[in-house]
Design a protein around this motif. Sequence first.
Motif, PDB file in Angstrom:
ATOM      1  N   TRP A  38      -1.525  -2.597  -1.461  1.00 20.59           N
ATOM      2  CA  TRP A  38      -0.452  -3.302  -2.173  1.00 20.59           C
ATOM      3  C   TRP A  38      -0.549  -3.081  -3.685  1.00 20.59           C
ATOM      4  O   TRP A  38       0.451  -2.855  -4.357  1.00 20.59           O
ATOM      5  N   CYS A  39      -1.785  -3.150  -4.228  1.00 15.08           N
ATOM      6  CA  CYS A  39      -1.956  -2.924  -5.670  1.00 15.08           C
ATOM      7  C   CYS A  39      -1.594  -1.496  -6.052  1.00 15.08           C
ATOM      8  O   CYS A  39      -0.951  -1.260  -7.080  1.00 15.08           O
ATOM      9  N   ARG A  40      -1.977  -0.537  -5.242  1.00 14.89           N
ATOM     10  CA  ARG A  40      -1.632   0.857  -5.552  1.00 14.89           C
ATOM     11  C   ARG A  40      -0.132   1.088  -5.497  1.00 14.89           C
ATOM     12  O   ARG A  40       0.442   1.783  -6.342  1.00 14.89           O
ATOM     13  N   SER A  41       0.536   0.500  -4.521  1.00 22.85           N
ATOM     14  CA  SER A  41       1.990   0.650  -4.439  1.00 22.85           C
ATOM     15  C   SER A  41       2.689  -0.047  -5.605  1.00 22.85           C
ATOM     16  O   SER A  41       3.676   0.459  -6.158  1.00 22.85           O
ATOM     17  N   LEU A  42       2.145  -1.199  -6.022  1.00 20.32           N
ATOM     18  CA  LEU A  42       2.733  -1.905  -7.167  1.00 20.32           C
ATOM     19  C   LEU A  42       2.581  -1.088  -8.449  1.00 20.32           C
ATOM     20  O   LEU A  42       3.536  -0.950  -9.230  1.00 20.32           O
ATOM     21  N   LEU A  43       1.399  -0.534  -8.682  1.00 23.32           N
ATOM     22  CA  LEU A  43       1.196   0.301  -9.864  1.00 23.32           C
ATOM     23  C   LEU A  43       2.068   1.545  -9.817  1.00 23.32           C
ATOM     24  O   LEU A  43       2.591   1.992 -10.849  1.00 23.32           O
ATOM     25  N   SER A  44       2.246   2.101  -8.633  1.00 16.90           N
ATOM     26  CA  SER A  44       3.111   3.271  -8.513  1.00 16.90           C
ATOM     27  C   SER A  44       4.558   2.928  -8.827  1.00 16.90           C
ATOM     28  O   SER A  44       5.260   3.693  -9.507  1.00 16.90           O
ATOM     29  N   ASP A  45       5.018   1.759  -8.385  1.00 17.37           N
ATOM     30  CA  ASP A  45       6.388   1.345  -8.679  1.00 17.37           C
ATOM     31  C   ASP A  45       6.579   1.121 -10.185  1.00 17.37           C
ATOM     32  O   ASP A  45       7.603   1.528 -10.756  1.00 17.37           O
ATOM     33  N   TYR A  46       5.613   0.471 -10.824  1.00 16.05           N
ATOM     34  CA  TYR A  46       5.709   0.259 -12.265  1.00 16.05           C
ATOM     35  C   TYR A  46       5.682   1.580 -13.030  1.00 16.05           C
ATOM     36  O   TYR A  46       6.413   1.750 -14.013  1.00 16.05           O
ATOM     37  N   ARG A  47       4.837   2.496 -12.590  1.00 20.07           N
ATOM     38  CA  ARG A  47       4.772   3.791 -13.255  1.00 20.07           C
ATOM     39  C   ARG A  47       6.091   4.541 -13.115  1.00 20.07           C
ATOM     40  O   ARG A  47       6.599   5.141 -14.064  1.00 20.07           O
ATOM     41  N   GLU A  48       6.689   4.478 -11.942  1.00 26.53           N
ATOM     42  CA  GLU A  48       7.968   5.155 -11.720  1.00 26.53           C
ATOM     43  C   GLU A  48       9.087   4.478 -12.525  1.00 26.53           C
ATOM     44  O   GLU A  48       9.957   5.162 -13.085  1.00 26.53           O
TER      45      GLU A  48
END
Length: 235
Positions: A38-48
């Motif tokens: 979940w944390c990795r997906s959240l960081l990926s969404d913010y980065r995108e």
Amino acid sequence: MASFRTVGRMFCSVAQTGAISGSVSRWEKLKNSKAGVWCRSLLSDYREACREMVVGAWERPLKTSVYATLLGGAWIFFQTKPDRSLFEAALLECSNQLCLLSPWIRNATSDGHVQSLMRLRNEGRLCCASLGLLCVIYRADFNPETTLYEAWCSNLSAPWRELPQRMLDIGFIGRWWILESKMKNYDVNEEEFKFLPAHMQSTSSPSVPEVEKNESLHKASWLPLTMEKEETNAV
């Protein structure tokens, strides 16, 4: 003795290797857990999202400038929004300015407005409501500290739709607009001039030639007097 040392070194190396492998395995387990995913997906969404924001700002600079200006203006308005303490300070300052004047030269509008606000303040009926970018000062029917039934009953309280009729001042950009407008020409009593003729009740700014003429006359008044010969002989 040498054999014991060799066995001890073997056990130490095995323990260190097991510790490293255990730490790596725990980290891998944490990364593959639900919280890690979940944390990795959240960081990926913010980065995108940040990447799209930068690309959109680069492609549409005018729209970005408008949005940045609106956000900056809203932030400035919110930071410079006055509160109730500033209103009371401004009200006391206006009251002191009027007290320094004689009652005969006070502006009736300014004096009446300030006196009514001071009466409400002394009664504890001045209330302040924050509306985001501005503050509104309004009058209440009762002091909030009173214990009367009419003051605490929700069915008898004034509805919000009556706020425009109860509003006394608006605080915006660090200023109280109604109070400042009422205090304009607070030292001019208009009642003194109502009996004058119509052409004397209103004044206009002098023109440029009139100002130059007045300045020349004022400078001429500094010069010493000169007497002509006939006047000297007569004397």
